[in-house]
Design a protein around this motif. Structure first.
Motif, short mmCIF file in Angstrom:
data_model
loop_
_atom_site.label_atom_id
_atom_site.label_comp_id
_atom_site.label_asym_id
_atom_site.label_seq_id
_atom_site.Cartn_x
_atom_site.Cartn_y
_atom_site.Cartn_z
N TYR A 57 0.84 -1.20 0.00
CA TYR A 57 0.00 0.00 0.00
C TYR A 57 0.87 1.25 0.00
N PHE A 58 0.34 2.31 -0.56
CA PHE A 58 1.04 3.59 -0.51
C PHE A 58 1.26 4.01 0.94
N MET A 59 0.27 3.71 1.78
CA MET A 59 0.41 4.16 3.16
C MET A 59 1.65 3.57 3.81
N LEU A 60 1.90 2.28 3.55
CA LEU A 60 3.09 1.64 4.13
C LEU A 60 4.36 2.29 3.59
N LYS A 61 4.32 2.57 2.30
CA LYS A 61 5.48 3.20 1.67
C LYS A 61 5.73 4.59 2.29
N GLU A 62 4.63 5.31 2.48
CA GLU A 62 4.77 6.68 2.98
C GLU A 62 5.20 6.71 4.45
N ILE A 63 4.75 5.71 5.22
CA ILE A 63 5.22 5.60 6.61
C ILE A 63 6.73 5.37 6.60
#
Ligand code: M6R
Length: 369
Positions: A7-13
């Motif tokens: 997910y993008f969220m994991l990448k962004e974290i």
């Protein structure tokens, strides 16, 4: 494009150490003095400022709440913070000595834009803290300090939030510098420690496996409460917001001192409660008070998930789950304390089978009032 993440969220974290480093880059001189060259409000004007008003929405509002603590402590200028959607409808008191700070990742949030238009109409100077070059909010502001988080795709804001915090700290310290308040050894120390933030965020990210495990084990909980004090209070609100928007769960953040004024009635057997504990060094009194809060809710059956600084042993006996974060100056703690809450919400939502990048009913940029 998700760089190997699901997910993008994991990448962004995961990108947060770099985002924080990029936002600090070139802004702290070798002598410890700050240079903020995109800040097109003169030092003379900044010396005239007698009130700061911060407007923002959602996660950016939580960054603003934290900024208030920093601004008032480091500059002694009174600072208010308000959700942008409420601001212009209450006839706020503004004039040419008011500095309004509008915080927005997208730069397109209509509520924030309308608040800043209102502020400028009243003669206030507006500084935008924004992540999107050339977007409407910075274009309509007197000055802009860009956060260099890079594009944020996931609806839930993560790396933009940490960089908003960095930008807020820089603005507060800069105000202190030009006005000569709190510009002492302590402040120099803080600037240096701010430089350690990317490394500290990375340290936190490396220790997140137990948090993920815990989140998965709580996928069936029907509510989670979050408690904090001082800058840990907005962090608690942010942890709750993340969980609401991603896991569609009842999640609520409180100032821990408010517990006894009502919310403690919610505590029942097995209820997960996340507590952000202030540093025992920096804010000893608050630390001790929150330790008693933890004891109180645990005695009533709460399952305590405690986020505490390394070396804080006093809190350990009352933690059902203990999440360690590196020691920081009190005001900077949100930079490390928020990260486990992002991971927690993301993992819990995923365990429930939700699409974390695109939560239901939400849009990345909210361009209606
Ligand atoms: O683009 P903005 O920073 O102005 O957006 C403000 C809020 O809409 C935003 O932070 C929202 O609360 C996030 N989805 C929270 O994760």
């Amino acid at each position: 494009e998700k760089g190997g993440y699901d997910y993008f969220m994991l990448k962004e974290i995961a990108e947060q150490p770099k985002a924080v480093a990029d936002t600090l880059l070139g802004r702290i001189g070798a002598d410890g003095q700050l240079t903020l060259d995109e800040l097109r409000i003169s030092d003379a004007q900044l010396r005239q400022v007698d009130k700061v008003v911060i407007v923002a929405c959602g996660t950016a509002f939580h960054a603003g709440m934290i900024a208030k603590y920093a601004i008032e402590h480091w500059t002694r200028i009174p600072c208010e913070v308000e959700v942008a959607s409420e601001f212009r409808y209450r006839d706020p008191i503004l004039d040419d000595r008011t500095l309004v700070i509008a915080i927005s990742q997208s730069g397109e949030t209509m509520d924030t834009l309308m608040a800043l238009r209102h502020a400028r109409e009243q003669g206030a100077k507006v500084l935008a803290i924004c992540n999107t070059n050339g977007s409407t909010i910075p274009r309509e502001s007197d000055a802009v300090l860009y956060t260099h988080a890079g594009p944020e795709v996931a609806v839930a804001s993560t790396k933009a939030f940490l960089t908003q915090l960095v930008a807020c700290y820089l603005v507060s310290l800069y105000l202190g510098q030009v006005r000569g308040t709190k510009w002492d050894r302590e402040t120099f120390g803080v600037i240096e420690l701010l430089g350690h933030a990317p490394h500290q965020v990375e340290q936190v990210l490396r220790t997140m496996e137990p948090v993920r495990e815990l989140a998965r084990s709580l996928a069936d909980a029907h509510a989670v409460l979050f408690l904090g004090r001082h800058v840990g209070y907005p962090v608690a609100l942010e942890g709750a917001l993340k969980l609401k928007e991603l896991a569609y769960m009842h999640a609520e953040g409180f100032a821990a001192g408010e517990l006894k004024h009502g919310p403690i009635a919610l505590i029942e057997h097995g209820l997960p409660v996340v507590i952000v504990v202030p540093s025992p060094r920096g804010r000893a009194v608050l630390h001790d008070k929150i330790v008693s809060n933890i004891q109180e809710i645990r005695a009533r059956g709460a399952r305590t998930i405690v986020i505490a600084e390394e070396g804080d042993e006093a809190v350990a006996p009352y933690a059902d789950h203990l999440i360690r974060i590196p020691a920081t100056p009190a005001l900077l703690q949100p930079l490390v304390a928020t990260v486990p809450l992002q991971v927690f919400a993301c993992e819990l939502a995923t365990a429930k089978g939700h699409e974390v990048d695109q939560p239901r009913n939400l849009a990345k940029s909210v361009t209606v009032e």
